[in-house]
Write a protein that holds these residues in place. Sequence first.
Motif, PDB file in Angstrom:
ATOM      1  N   ILE A   1     -19.292  53.081  -7.214  1.00  0.00           N
ATOM      2  CA  ILE A   1     -20.361  52.395  -6.480  1.00  0.00           C
ATOM      3  C   ILE A   1     -20.566  51.023  -7.102  1.00  0.00           C
ATOM      4  O   ILE A   1     -20.703  50.896  -8.321  1.00  0.00           O
ATOM      5  CB  ILE A   1     -21.681  53.203  -6.531  1.00  0.00           C
ATOM      6  N   ALA A   2     -20.582  49.995  -6.257  1.00  0.00           N
ATOM      7  CA  ALA A   2     -20.786  48.624  -6.748  1.00  0.00           C
ATOM      8  C   ALA A   2     -22.266  48.402  -7.037  1.00  0.00           C
ATOM      9  O   ALA A   2     -23.140  48.885  -6.319  1.00  0.00           O
ATOM     10  CB  ALA A   2     -20.294  47.626  -5.715  1.00  0.00           C
ATOM     11  N   SER A   3     -22.529  47.674  -8.107  1.00  0.00           N
ATOM     12  CA  SER A   3     -23.886  47.309  -8.474  1.00  0.00           C
ATOM     13  C   SER A   3     -23.908  45.802  -8.695  1.00  0.00           C
ATOM     14  O   SER A   3     -23.225  45.296  -9.598  1.00  0.00           O
ATOM     15  CB  SER A   3     -24.289  48.056  -9.750  1.00  0.00           C
ATOM     16  N   ALA A   4     -24.672  45.098  -7.871  1.00  0.00           N
ATOM     17  CA  ALA A   4     -24.776  43.630  -7.960  1.00  0.00           C
ATOM     18  C   ALA A   4     -23.392  42.984  -7.918  1.00  0.00           C
ATOM     19  O   ALA A   4     -23.059  42.130  -8.736  1.00  0.00           O
ATOM     20  CB  ALA A   4     -25.540  43.216  -9.211  1.00  0.00           C
ATOM     21  N   ASN A   5     -22.567  43.413  -6.953  1.00  0.00           N
ATOM     22  CA  ASN A   5     -21.214  42.893  -6.755  1.00  0.00           C
ATOM     23  C   ASN A   5     -20.327  43.032  -7.991  1.00  0.00           C
ATOM     24  O   ASN A   5     -19.437  42.208  -8.225  1.00  0.00           O
ATOM     25  CB  ASN A   5     -21.242  41.439  -6.287  1.00  0.00           C
ATOM     26  N   THR A   6     -20.565  44.072  -8.769  1.00  0.00           N
ATOM     27  CA  THR A   6     -19.750  44.357  -9.951  1.00  0.00           C
ATOM     28  C   THR A   6     -19.437  45.848  -9.993  1.00  0.00           C
ATOM     29  O   THR A   6     -20.288  46.673  -9.670  1.00  0.00           O
ATOM     30  CB  THR A   6     -20.517  43.977 -11.243  1.00  0.00           C
ATOM     31  N   ILE A   7     -18.204  46.173 -10.384  1.00  0.00           N
ATOM     32  CA  ILE A   7     -17.830  47.572 -10.585  1.00  0.00           C
ATOM     33  C   ILE A   7     -17.244  47.718 -11.985  1.00  0.00           C
ATOM     34  O   ILE A   7     -16.712  46.762 -12.539  1.00  0.00           O
ATOM     35  CB  ILE A   7     -16.821  48.081  -9.526  1.00  0.00           C
TER      36      ILE A   7
ATOM     37  N   TYR B   1     -15.318  45.299 -16.414  1.00  0.00           N
ATOM     38  CA  TYR B   1     -16.187  44.942 -15.296  1.00  0.00           C
ATOM     39  C   TYR B   1     -15.453  43.974 -14.383  1.00  0.00           C
ATOM     40  O   TYR B   1     -14.884  42.985 -14.849  1.00  0.00           O
ATOM     41  CB  TYR B   1     -17.492  44.333 -15.804  1.00  0.00           C
TER      42      TYR B   1
ATOM     43  N   ASN C   1     -20.869  49.900   0.524  1.00  0.00           N
ATOM     44  CA  ASN C   1     -20.861  49.249  -0.788  1.00  0.00           C
ATOM     45  C   ASN C   1     -20.147  50.091  -1.849  1.00  0.00           C
ATOM     46  O   ASN C   1     -20.507  50.076  -3.010  1.00  0.00           O
ATOM     47  CB  ASN C   1     -22.297  48.933  -1.236  1.00  0.00           C
TER      48      ASN C   1
END
Length: 168
Positions: free
Chosen positions: A94-100, A106, A132
């Motif tokens: 799951i992406a968080s703030a356009n970061t995986i 990262y 997302n």
Amino acid sequence: VLDFMRNEEELDFALVPSAYERITDFFWDAKLENCLSFIFPTPKYGLVCLGDHEIDFKDGVTIANLIRGLNPTPGCYTYLSGKRLKVWKAIPIIASANTIEVNGKYLSVSDADEPGTIVSTVGGMIVATGNNGYLLITEIQPENKKRMTAQDFINGHQIKGGMAFDKG
């Protein structure tokens, strides 16, 4: 149940009761395969399906569960550059703030990534899905080849970010 299944071309799965340990020839149709068995107090149920399941990259968690649930048989597959790939293992991300995060690294991702697009090849094939989410494919089997890690496949076939899986 089988009469309904024979008349329904779009049917992928059906839950059928069985008094036996597995679905048997007693009510077997040659087009169907035993996918999973569920044990309830009485009766026992089995899930039958019409064969392999093509991956639709809509939701990473659902896809990962489907891959895990349908292995080793019948299995899940997709197409890349016109070649069929059976997917053996995949992990939802799951992406968080356009970061995986993948294996401690990262990576930046974009909301504009189309489902089915390979966004990175770090630790396997990271594929964009809907909602997302992303899917880290770690083990695959190319058409007429042996099962291998996704990294071995990437190295041997020059897979790059931006490539997309085909529809069958």
